[in-house]
Design an enzyme around this catalytic site. Structure first.
Site, mmCIF file in Angstrom:
data_model
loop_
_atom_site.group_PDB
_atom_site.id
_atom_site.type_symbol
_atom_site.label_atom_id
_atom_site.label_comp_id
_atom_site.label_asym_id
_atom_site.label_seq_id
_atom_site.Cartn_x
_atom_site.Cartn_y
_atom_site.Cartn_z
ATOM 1 N N ALA A 1 2.335 59.208 51.808
ATOM 2 C CA ALA A 1 2.042 59.129 50.375
ATOM 3 C C ALA A 1 1.357 57.829 49.999
ATOM 4 O O ALA A 1 0.918 57.666 48.861
ATOM 5 C CB ALA A 1 3.335 59.274 49.572
ATOM 6 N N SER A 2 1.261 56.899 50.945
ATOM 7 C CA SER A 2 0.731 55.563 50.664
ATOM 8 C C SER A 2 -0.787 55.567 50.550
ATOM 9 O O SER A 2 -1.495 55.995 51.467
ATOM 10 C CB SER A 2 1.162 54.605 51.778
ATOM 11 N N THR A 3 -1.282 55.044 49.451
ATOM 12 C CA THR A 3 -2.726 55.034 49.187
ATOM 13 C C THR A 3 -3.495 54.183 50.197
ATOM 14 O O THR A 3 -4.454 54.640 50.815
ATOM 15 C CB THR A 3 -2.997 54.525 47.773
ATOM 16 N N SER B 153 -2.636 53.228 53.043
ATOM 17 C CA SER B 153 -2.492 53.680 54.425
ATOM 18 C C SER B 153 -3.646 54.611 54.807
ATOM 19 O O SER B 153 -3.932 54.773 56.010
ATOM 20 C CB SER B 153 -1.158 54.404 54.621
#
Length: 203
Positions: free
Chosen positions: A13-15, A17
């Site tokens: 969910a990490s942008t 990443s």
């Protein structure tokens, strides 16, 4: 002669990443560093801090900056970008699948998930879509989906979260080196590689 090893900690969910996952393997190869992909979950870590959602949602002005920043990064890197809705996406199934895959299949699957999520705007909790990405990574979708729903994959993912906590990881993407040094953010990948090379003791 052995190569230095770094561990790449990422949350689906990490942008930030997303661009990190798309470039870190090539970067590590060019630097002569061995890369280990470590999917984990930020939700339990955020929950311990009293957060119920992404900090980018908790502080809207920070979130607005992040989305514009991510647009710029993707444009300069030639990466497609579509803002996912809802945000954050639920990456639990994808993380369990990545945990169940063979090590050589994890990078292919992980990059495909990021492209589907942030490049095309797909929901990454869609099992049919995930099955397609498993197949593209060279694995049997039915087998991996079964394994990912089993107790072993769940336990391994929980163990990864606990290991991340023990390493002091608080966000993604993060890179840890053999000596425990932690680097956080897409813009710290090069620094992490440099540190790994500088502190490596050949075996």
């Amino acid at each position: 002669m052995s190569r230095p090893v770094v561990q790449f900690w990422y949350e689906f969910a990490s942008t930030y990443s997303y661009p990190a996952a798309m470039r870190i393997e090539d970067l590590a190869e060019r630097r002569g560093v061995e890369l280990r992909w470590r999917p984990f979950l930020l939700g339990p870590i955020f929950a311990e801090a009293g957060w119920t959602t992404s900090p980018f949602n908790l502080l809207p002005v920070k979130g607005a900056y992040m989305w514009r920043d991510l647009e710029r990064i993707c444009a300069s890197s030639g990466l497609p970008f579509t803002r996912p809705d809802p945000f954050p996406q639920n990456g639990l199934k994808a993380a369990r699948i990545a945990t169940a895959l063979a090590p050589e299949q994890v990078p292919l699957f992980s990059r495909a998930v990021y492209l589907a999520e942030f490049g095309e705007g797909w929901r990454i909790d869609d099992e049919k879509m995930l099955a397609t990405l498993i197949t593209r990574a060279g694995a049997n979708a039915e087998e991996i989906l079964t394994l990912s729903a089993g107790n072993e994959a769940k336990a391994r993912l929980r163990a990864s979260v606990e290991e991340a906590k023990a390493l002091g990881i608080f966000g993604a993407p993060s890179v840890t080196c053999a000596d425990g040094e932690l680097f956080w953010g897409n813009d710290r990948l090069e620094q992490a590689m440099d540190h790994a090379l500088a502190t490596h003791i050949p075996q």
